[in-house]
Design an enzyme around this catalytic site. Structure first.
Site, PDB file in Angstrom:
ATOM      1  N   LYS A   1      -8.037   1.279 -37.483  1.00 36.41           N
ATOM      2  CA  LYS A   1      -8.855   0.141 -37.043  1.00 36.41           C
ATOM      3  C   LYS A   1      -8.010  -1.129 -37.002  1.00 36.41           C
ATOM      4  CE  LYS A   1     -11.510  -2.876 -39.084  1.00 36.41           C
ATOM      5  NZ  LYS A   1     -11.145  -4.035 -38.240  1.00 36.41           N
TER       6      LYS A   1
ATOM      7  N   GLU B   1      -1.458  -3.093 -49.101  1.00 39.02           N
ATOM      8  CA  GLU B   1      -0.435  -4.144 -48.979  1.00 39.02           C
ATOM      9  C   GLU B   1      -1.212  -5.439 -48.816  1.00 39.02           C
ATOM     10  OE1 GLU B   1       1.591  -6.847 -47.466  1.00 39.02           O
ATOM     11  OE2 GLU B   1       2.129  -5.572 -45.763  1.00 39.02           O
TER      12      GLU B   1
ATOM     13  N   CYS C   1       2.149 -12.310 -45.211  1.00 38.11           N
ATOM     14  CA  CYS C   1       1.732 -12.105 -46.603  1.00 38.11           C
ATOM     15  C   CYS C   1       2.864 -12.473 -47.553  1.00 38.11           C
ATOM     16  CB  CYS C   1       1.262 -10.677 -46.804  1.00 38.11           C
ATOM     17  SG  CYS C   1       2.328  -9.489 -46.017  1.00 38.11           S
TER      18      CYS C   1
ATOM     19  N   GLU D   1      -3.506 -18.078 -51.812  1.00 38.72           N
ATOM     20  CA  GLU D   1      -2.823 -17.802 -50.547  1.00 38.72           C
ATOM     21  C   GLU D   1      -3.508 -18.591 -49.424  1.00 38.72           C
ATOM     22  OE1 GLU D   1      -3.127 -13.769 -48.895  1.00 38.72           O
ATOM     23  OE2 GLU D   1      -1.025 -13.954 -48.342  1.00 38.72           O
TER      24      GLU D   1
HETATM   25  P1  ADP Z   1      -7.922 -11.793 -43.159  1.00 44.56           P
HETATM   26  O1  ADP Z   1      -8.699 -12.517 -44.219  1.00 44.56           O
HETATM   27  O2  ADP Z   1      -6.511 -12.170 -43.111  1.00 44.56           O
HETATM   28  O3  ADP Z   1      -8.607 -11.712 -41.838  1.00 44.56           O
HETATM   29  P2  ADP Z   1      -8.901  -9.341 -44.077  1.00 44.56           P
HETATM   30  O4  ADP Z   1      -8.460  -8.770 -45.348  1.00 44.56           O
HETATM   31  O5  ADP Z   1     -10.264  -9.968 -43.995  1.00 44.56           O
HETATM   32  O6  ADP Z   1      -7.793 -10.329 -43.654  1.00 44.56           O
HETATM   33  O7  ADP Z   1      -8.830  -8.295 -42.894  1.00 44.56           O
HETATM   34  C1  ADP Z   1      -7.835  -7.326 -42.736  1.00 44.56           C
HETATM   35  C2  ADP Z   1      -8.455  -6.099 -42.123  1.00 44.56           C
HETATM   36  O8  ADP Z   1      -9.484  -5.634 -42.993  1.00 44.56           O
HETATM   37  C3  ADP Z   1      -9.140  -6.329 -40.777  1.00 44.56           C
HETATM   38  O9  ADP Z   1      -8.935  -5.174 -39.960  1.00 44.56           O
HETATM   39  C4  ADP Z   1     -10.596  -6.440 -41.149  1.00 44.56           C
HETATM   40  O10 ADP Z   1     -11.490  -6.080 -40.102  1.00 44.56           O
HETATM   41  C5  ADP Z   1     -10.698  -5.459 -42.293  1.00 44.56           C
HETATM   42  N1  ADP Z   1     -11.816  -5.694 -43.216  1.00 44.56           N
HETATM   43  C6  ADP Z   1     -12.393  -6.869 -43.545  1.00 44.56           C
HETATM   44  N2  ADP Z   1     -13.418  -6.670 -44.405  1.00 44.56           N
HETATM   45  C7  ADP Z   1     -13.489  -5.339 -44.633  1.00 44.56           C
HETATM   46  C8  ADP Z   1     -14.337  -4.504 -45.431  1.00 44.56           C
HETATM   47  N3  ADP Z   1     -15.331  -4.994 -46.158  1.00 44.56           N
HETATM   48  N4  ADP Z   1     -14.109  -3.164 -45.422  1.00 44.56           N
HETATM   49  C9  ADP Z   1     -13.096  -2.643 -44.692  1.00 44.56           C
HETATM   50  N5  ADP Z   1     -12.285  -3.381 -43.918  1.00 44.56           N
HETATM   51  C10 ADP Z   1     -12.460  -4.706 -43.886  1.00 44.56           C
END
Ligand code: ADP
Length: 506
Positions: A204, A279, A313, A410
């Site tokens: 995804k 990561e 990161c 961060e």
């Molecule tokens: P950022 O805050 O930098 O956008 P995230 O950690 O929110 O980073 O997002 C990184 C990835 O994790 C994206 O592909 C996002 O769609 C996915 N993501 C965000 N929330 C969830 C969740 N609750 N479960 C699984 N994947 C998630």
């Protein structure tokens, strides 16, 4: 010097889009499941934006739980019964190498797509994201034929009565959830080792940047990977991402993103105790000693935080400078910051593009406000750039102290906190004080001091007299709350392998 605000036009009218990119943008953007391009079960789509202008670039099919179920079925079938399961390691390696070749053939186009969707300068995508992705696949292609077990000597039975050995087997169906800061490269880091070990995958991409992963899906098809080996599902974290993390028939989930979401993934993965690698975030210290070659340390410190607009990161977001040279270094980094040309990614003169989204723009702006309200002094930057798009000026804070929010959390933007320190004895505990442990930088000409300090830093990567240097062979990952497991190098293969002990009485 900053470039003038570009006009009200969209990038596609200001700069020439490559013909294949123009076509790609016009085509429907579907989900890639079981080797076919399909609409989402719900029929829903979501827009992806050009962050330089805020305009919609394309509408993309939006995966949800039902689509994840379909993709997992296809991946399971491919893992258990398809030609992939019977393929020789050498043929697997050849397919991965072929994919690298196809990415190379599409380098210009993918760099343009990456720039449009993420905002980064196309020139940066061409020298960083693309070559690193290609090299990663080539490195991993070589590993496909080198995954070996051991023979195990026994101690409590007579040596001649048992033969025992281990086999390394692919872990199975793997869910991979990636972020938006290096969309294609993060897909490569995840897919490369999973393919080398023989897993099948449900990937995804981030909702902010789905386009290069969809292009990659086309190349995966062209390379000739069997149906269902790689499935690509753009969608949102709380829906498609959550469905992957909690799925009962996924054997392992690999995640790159925020520490906050990493913790949610771990909880969701408990559903079937799938294996997890993470990561996550960082707040990396970059330490400049007075004996460093300041002519490289100063631009090095600037690039450590401003590369990719600070959306790394491992960004060197805490700049510690030995007191004697503090003013000189901060002034130097500030001069570097002022020289950075901001603009839309497709402008060849652009060195820094916009942040990826309105949400990131708001988040970084609010950290800047918080730094000011907690008493920090903005040495340079601190404001929005231009009137549209999500541009933020490269920003340097001084006058900050160790319990301020901007020193500990961060920010994921072009914002660095500069702080003086007295000497080598004091700096390791200060550098180690955050919850993170992803990376660190040391600038000094005293190589003994550098090694001694490197051993005291709780960080997965320590760069000495350099920063942000990556290689497919060099493991990358975090101590503490920066993650579990390592990406790249042969270390990453562990994330995708099971060990089977076979014990034979003879
Ligand atoms: P950022 O805050 O930098 O956008 P995230 O950690 O929110 O980073 O997002 C990184 C990835 O994790 C994206 O592909 C996002 O769609 C996915 N993501 C965000 N929330 C969830 C969740 N609750 N479960 C699984 N994947 C998630």
């Amino acid at each position: 010097m900053l470039t003038e605000t570009f006009s009200e036009k969209s990038q596609s009218t200001l700069y020439t889009l490559l013909p294949k990119v123009q076509n790609f943008l016009k085509m429907p953007k579907k989900l890639f499941i079981g080797g076919k391009w399909v609409d989402a079960v719900s029929g829903k789509t979501f827009p992806t934006y050009d962050p330089a202008t805020g305009e919609i670039l394309a509408h993309v099919a939006e995966a949800d739980k039902e689509d994840v179920d379909k993709a997992v079925k296809a991946a399971r079938e491919a893992f258990e019964k398809g030609p992939w399961a019977k393929m020789t390691p050498s043929d697997r390696g050849k397919l991965i190498w072929k994919l690298a070749d196809l990415i190379e053939e599409n380098l210009e186009e993918l760099a343009q797509i990456e720039s449009l969707d993420n905002g980064k300068p196309m020139a940066v995508a061409k020298v960083a994201d693309l070559p690193l992705s290609i090299d990663l696949f080539r490195y991993m292609a070589g590993w496909a034929t080198k995954i070996e077990g051991n023979t195990i000597p026994f101690s409590l039975a007579k040596p001649e009565t048992f033969v025992s050995y281990t086999i390394r087997e692919p872990i199975g169906v793997v869910g991979q959830i990636i972020p938006w800061n290096f969309p294609l490269l993060m897909a490569a880091w995840k897919l490369g080792p999973a393919l080398a070990t023989g897993c099948t995958i449900v990937l995804k991409p981030a909702e902010q940047t789905p386009l290069s992963a969809l292009w990659l899906g086309e190349l995966i098809q062209q390379a000739g990977f069997p149906d269902g080996v790689v499935n690509i599902l753009p969608g949102f974290g709380e829906t498609a991402g959550a469905a992957i993390a909690s799925h009962m028939d996924i054997d392992k989930v690999a995640f790159t993103g925020s520490t906050e979401v990493g913790k949610i993934i771990v909880k969701a993965a408990a559903s079937n105790l799938k294996k997890v690698s993470l990561e996550l975030g960082g707040k990396s210290p970059n330490i400049v000693f007075s004996d460093a070659d300041l002519s490289t340390a100063i631009p090095g410190a600037a690039s450590a935080i401003f590369f990719n607009h600070g959306q790394c990161c491992c960004a060197g977001s805490r700049l510690y400078v030995e007191k004697k040279v503090f003013d000189k270094v901060v002034e130097g980094v500030s001069e570097e910051a002022k020289k950075i040309r901001l603009g839309p990614g497709l402008d060849p003169a652009t060195q820094m593009g916009p942040l990826v989204s309105q949400e990131q723009f708001d988040r970084v702006s609010s950290y800047i406000r918080s730094g000011i309200s907690e008493g920090g002094r903005v040495i340079t930057g601190g404001n929005r750039y231009g009137e549209r798009g999500y541009f933020i000026q490269p920003t340097i804070f001084s006058g900050v102290h160790s319990d301020m929010k901007i020193v500990n959390e961060e920010i994921f933007g072009p914002v660095v906190c500069a702080m003086p320190f007295e000497g080598v004895d004091e700096i390791a505990p200060v550098a180690n004080q955050t919850i993170y442990g992803l990376a660190a930088g040391i600038w000094t000409n005293d190589i003994s001091k550098a090694h001694r300090l490197a051993s005291k830093l709780k960080a997965g990567t320590v760069w000495i007299n350099c920063y942000n240097v990556f290689d497919a062979a060099l493991p990358f990952g975090g101590y503490k709350q920066s993650g579990w497991g390592r990406e790249m190098g042969h270390a990453v293969l562990e994330n995708y392998l099971e060990t089977k002990s076979v014990c034979i009485q003879i």
